[in-house]
Motif scaffolding. Sequence first.
Motif, PDB file in Angstrom:
ATOM      1  N   GLU A  83      25.656 -24.495  27.699  1.00  0.00           N
ATOM      2  CA  GLU A  83      26.480 -25.624  27.559  1.00  0.00           C
ATOM      3  C   GLU A  83      27.000 -25.563  26.102  1.00  0.00           C
ATOM      4  O   GLU A  83      28.124 -25.966  25.853  1.00  0.00           O
ATOM      5  CB  GLU A  83      25.850 -26.909  27.875  1.00  0.00           C
ATOM      6  N   HIS A  84      26.165 -25.133  25.053  1.00  0.00           N
ATOM      7  CA  HIS A  84      26.384 -25.097  23.858  1.00  0.00           C
ATOM      8  C   HIS A  84      27.613 -23.937  23.516  1.00  0.00           C
ATOM      9  O   HIS A  84      28.548 -24.360  22.891  1.00  0.00           O
ATOM     10  CB  HIS A  84      25.214 -24.896  22.799  1.00  0.00           C
ATOM     11  N   GLN A  85      27.532 -22.641  24.065  1.00  0.00           N
ATOM     12  CA  GLN A  85      28.273 -21.745  24.123  1.00  0.00           C
ATOM     13  C   GLN A  85      29.488 -21.745  24.982  1.00  0.00           C
ATOM     14  O   GLN A  85      30.759 -21.018  24.974  1.00  0.00           O
ATOM     15  CB  GLN A  85      27.860 -20.228  24.031  1.00  0.00           C
TER      16      GLN A  85
END
Length: 167
Positions: free
Chosen positions: A154-156
């Motif tokens: 989700e972060h990347q």
Amino acid sequence: MEDYELNDHNKDEFPPAHTAEHLLNQLMMRMFGCERSRNAHVERKKSKISYVLDHKPDRKEEREIERQMNELIEQDLPVTFEFMTRSELVRMVMEAEPDSPESRLSLDRLPEDASETIRLVRIGDYDVCPCIGKHVRSTSQIGRFEMLGTNWDEHQKSFRIRYKVVQ
């Protein structure tokens, strides 16, 4: 046949999985509007490839990726090569019809030290990409595409697909 001076190639790809990578890149670009992967590890037993997407694909989309990949393979599309200079390649991209495979070519992926002569790999009228790797002669030689699993970061915003080709 003319001899062309191309860059050295330090990989020994498994041609069916490498050709499947080309198909998968084009399919993901069409389905999700993303770029070709910049992070692929293509091997005989298992391959993994990542894409930056705006959302995590759901199970239905994952099944559709696998379905469309196998449909493309079954079409027995010819895999051909053509050689052109950098300037001819730039002109081809600039003159390409919208939504054609040529219009999706990204020249920023060519290494700075790329030779003046570029080898393009075409898969029917579905995909075209500069590449010096090994490929099959037609998509039916790939075998069956099996998606082994996926991961979402989700972060990347990174979607990783693990797959194999079964012959």
